[in-house]
Design a protein around this motif. Sequence first.
Motif, short mmCIF file in Angstrom:
data_model
loop_
_atom_site.label_atom_id
_atom_site.label_comp_id
_atom_site.label_asym_id
_atom_site.label_seq_id
_atom_site.Cartn_x
_atom_site.Cartn_y
_atom_site.Cartn_z
N GLU B 103 27.90 -12.14 32.78
CA GLU B 103 28.35 -13.20 31.88
C GLU B 103 27.38 -14.39 31.95
OE1 GLU B 103 30.19 -14.01 28.94
OE2 GLU B 103 31.39 -12.50 29.98
N ALA B 104 27.02 -14.74 33.16
CA ALA B 104 26.08 -15.85 33.37
C ALA B 104 24.72 -15.52 32.76
CB ALA B 104 25.93 -16.13 34.86
N LEU B 105 24.28 -14.28 32.97
CA LEU B 105 23.01 -13.84 32.38
C LEU B 105 23.05 -13.95 30.87
CD1 LEU B 105 20.20 -12.48 32.81
CD2 LEU B 105 21.37 -10.28 32.53
N PHE B 106 24.15 -13.47 30.29
CA PHE B 106 24.31 -13.53 28.84
C PHE B 106 24.19 -14.97 28.33
CE2 PHE B 106 27.30 -14.39 25.34
CZ PHE B 106 26.68 -13.66 24.34
N GLN B 107 24.87 -15.88 28.99
CA GLN B 107 24.86 -17.29 28.57
C GLN B 107 23.46 -17.88 28.61
OE1 GLN B 107 27.28 -18.71 27.16
NE2 GLN B 107 28.98 -17.35 27.75
N GLN B 108 22.68 -17.37 29.54
CA GLN B 108 21.34 -17.91 29.72
C GLN B 108 20.35 -17.28 28.73
OE1 GLN B 108 19.60 -16.58 33.44
NE2 GLN B 108 17.60 -16.74 32.41
N VAL B 109 20.51 -15.98 28.54
CA VAL B 109 19.48 -15.18 27.89
C VAL B 109 19.69 -15.05 26.38
CG1 VAL B 109 19.43 -12.66 27.65
CG2 VAL B 109 18.43 -13.74 29.66
N ALA B 112 18.76 -18.26 24.27
CA ALA B 112 17.31 -18.42 24.38
C ALA B 112 16.58 -17.46 23.44
CB ALA B 112 16.87 -18.17 25.82
N HIS B 113 17.08 -16.23 23.37
CA HIS B 113 16.39 -15.25 22.53
C HIS B 113 16.60 -15.55 21.05
CE1 HIS B 113 14.15 -11.70 21.73
NE2 HIS B 113 15.12 -11.16 21.04
N TYR B 116 14.28 -18.24 20.18
CA TYR B 116 12.92 -17.70 20.17
C TYR B 116 12.62 -17.02 18.84
CZ TYR B 116 8.81 -15.47 22.32
OH TYR B 116 7.53 -15.06 22.65
N MET B 117 13.51 -16.14 18.43
CA MET B 117 13.29 -15.39 17.20
C MET B 117 13.40 -16.30 15.97
SD MET B 117 12.54 -12.45 18.28
CE MET B 117 12.48 -11.48 16.77
N LYS B 118 14.15 -17.37 16.11
CA LYS B 118 14.34 -18.27 14.99
C LYS B 118 13.01 -18.92 14.58
CE LYS B 118 18.29 -20.87 13.36
NZ LYS B 118 17.46 -21.44 12.28
N THR B 119 12.11 -19.07 15.51
CA THR B 119 10.82 -19.67 15.14
C THR B 119 10.11 -18.83 14.08
OG1 THR B 119 9.71 -18.61 17.01
CG2 THR B 119 10.43 -20.86 17.33
#
Lengths: 155, 155
Positions: B103-109, B112-113, B116-119
Amino acid sequence: MSHVKKEPSLSVIRELARTFQAFEQLSAFHIRQMDLTPPQFDVVATLGNTPGMSCKELSEKTLITKGTLTGVIDRLIEKGVVSRCAQEQDRRSVMVALTAQGEALFQQVFPAHIAYMKTAFDLLEPADMEELCRRLSQLRAAFNQVLEQKKHEIE
Amino acid sequence: MSHVKKEPSLSVIRELARTFQAFEQLSAFHIRQMDLTPPQFDVVATLGNTPGMSCKELSEKTLITKGTLTGVIDRLIEKGVVSRCAQEQDRRSVMVALTAQGEALFQQVFPAHIAYMKTAFDLLEPADMEELCRRLSQLRAAFNQVLEQKKHEIE
DNA sequence: TCAGTATAGTTCAAACTAGAACTAGTTTGC
DNA sequence: GCAAACTAGTTCTAGTTTGAACTATACTGA
């Protein structure tokens, strides 16, 4: 594959992944019936009607990375479909070409696959497909541009 | 990947393959920096903000086939990110869910991704992307329809 | 009820995949 | 002319991919 959920602008990605997967499934379904794998078919199709080419060139055209290509070509050589042959001018480079048997395979398999896939494209308007092409190309340019930019940022 | 050469109507395929590959490269470049593989990220992203789901459901959402999913989940369990838990009502089925650490990983990752892709998507007009979506969807429908038809013909 | 059928997951073999490290050959710049 | 930088392919590792075969469980209909 999808790498995303339902953020508004990113439903494009979902559609892109699903459409590509649908293409792969249809294409692979036919290719397997002809006793080839999709990458093997790609290589044969790319070498057809050419005098052969280097691994580098083959890699660029098929989108198969050079490390993978070594194995794919090994298996095609086992099947007697292609051959490797050293180059005089640049001794690092290797020329890959269809054998006579590979040429025969290409003649049999390539037109059959085009015809097969055409049954899907016949369901669509050519103008729509052209439009799709243009927009895909825009999107691809954006991905490539950002990838280059992000790679530079790393250093 | 491409499986084709330069037949007129089939340049769409080339564009589709290249665009999808460009997306994968950009996406994977970032995902690798976060110590995940693309399929692993897909699973984490799909399980995020859910109480968990069966392998079957996960397979449908991620487009990862069930055989592959077993291995991907095995590796995510080793990392401590997800857990498998037997079901009462249907003992064939297994519930896969994020652990607290997952869950913590999901919130972090995940955010962010997306950012990133939005750029990449920021380089494009939303209206163009909507149009692209619609046309991809048409094409996908054509592939799926022909695949079903061809599968029936086999018997 | 119980045989036949369908479904959920796992396992398997063969192939593909990416990136990284490596070998060998080539080019460049000083 | 020669070290440094570059390039072509191969090899390696870890992971993913597919379809098919298999196990265990659930459903269905006579």
